[in-house]
Design a protein around this motif. Sequence first.
Motif, PDB file in Angstrom:
ATOM      1  N   LEU A 154       0.782  -1.334   0.158  1.00  0.00           N
ATOM      2  CA  LEU A 154       0.040  -0.064   0.015  1.00  0.00           C
ATOM      3  C   LEU A 154       0.735   1.291   0.038  1.00  0.00           C
ATOM      4  CD1 LEU A 154      -2.716  -1.080   2.602  1.00  0.00           C
ATOM      5  CD2 LEU A 154      -2.950  -0.841   0.157  1.00  0.00           C
ATOM      6  N   SER A 160      -0.622   0.238  -5.008  1.00  0.00           N
ATOM      7  CA  SER A 160      -1.948   0.476  -3.824  1.00  0.00           C
ATOM      8  C   SER A 160      -3.136   1.132  -4.596  1.00  0.00           C
ATOM      9  CB  SER A 160      -1.249   1.683  -2.910  1.00  0.00           C
ATOM     10  OG  SER A 160      -1.354   2.915  -3.728  1.00  0.00           O
ATOM     11  N   HIS A 207      -7.034   5.254   2.545  1.00  0.00           N
ATOM     12  CA  HIS A 207      -5.807   4.831   2.282  1.00  0.00           C
ATOM     13  C   HIS A 207      -4.945   5.826   3.168  1.00  0.00           C
ATOM     14  CE1 HIS A 207      -1.760   4.783   0.130  1.00  0.00           C
ATOM     15  NE2 HIS A 207      -1.872   3.765   0.066  1.00  0.00           N
TER      16      HIS A 207
END
Length: 290
Positions: A154, A160, A207
């Motif tokens: 990520l 990601s 995220h």
Amino acid sequence: MSLSQETKNLTNEDRSSAPGKFIELDHGIVHYELEGSDTAELIVFIHGGGITGQEVWANNIPFFQQKGYRTLSYDLYGRGYTDRPNVDYTPKLMVDQLSQLLDTLKIIQPFTIISMSMGAMIALEYTKLYPDRVNRIVFLDPATTGDYKPNLLLKLPVVSNMLMTFYWYPRAVENQRKEFVDQKLFERYSKRLEYFMEFEGYKRVNHSTWMHTLNQRNTELLKNLKQNILLVYGDRDPYFPQGNVAIYQSFTSSLQHRAIKDAGHMPHFERPDEVNQILYTFATDSLPGE
């Protein structure tokens, strides 16, 4: 696939159906609700990282309003009807948001904080900066120990983006099922998840929160606080093992704790009657210690 996700931009028309009011702060428009007499004792509710924002307090705030409290709740940046600025979602961002909101609303009275999950991190950081403004603190299944460790993939921009689009987003609602013991309640709650995750920024905000907030630890701040603190947790929360209680106890002698039987990550949402009474008893300084 990406074109079929986050298909809407948050507009004034969307906000017209929301309760409460809106205010412009440094990083955009913030949705909030402030109810009650300005002479009444104030409770500030800080939700966690969930996209539904302050809606998680729907079963709690009316209870405290009926008890005569003044209440303030709001949507964190990136959640609910608040803007989703293209910035790093750090604890500082969220503490600044709370501080600016209080200042702009000209709230100067000390208050109690009721926080859940990631909101507990905001509560700790804010109280560290403004200890005289906080009377007492409630943590509901707090996330302040930095237990979340994001996958190293990520951290790679292109990879990601692919993971968030092809793997995480399609499973985002279903992955939250485990946070609930009451599955019928989850089915109703999931409709609001589906509504808010269609607004642009859902993947980006989550995220960034993983990278900059949920992997942080600030539990140690407890040792410098003088406020009474109550920890309430669902005994079937997959994110808060019962052993974490000892971690919080190791930093403060003023901690009181209560487990809610057959509840998950949001015991105040699943078992509001039981939790509301516990919170009210604590707020009136009559909760016996353990």
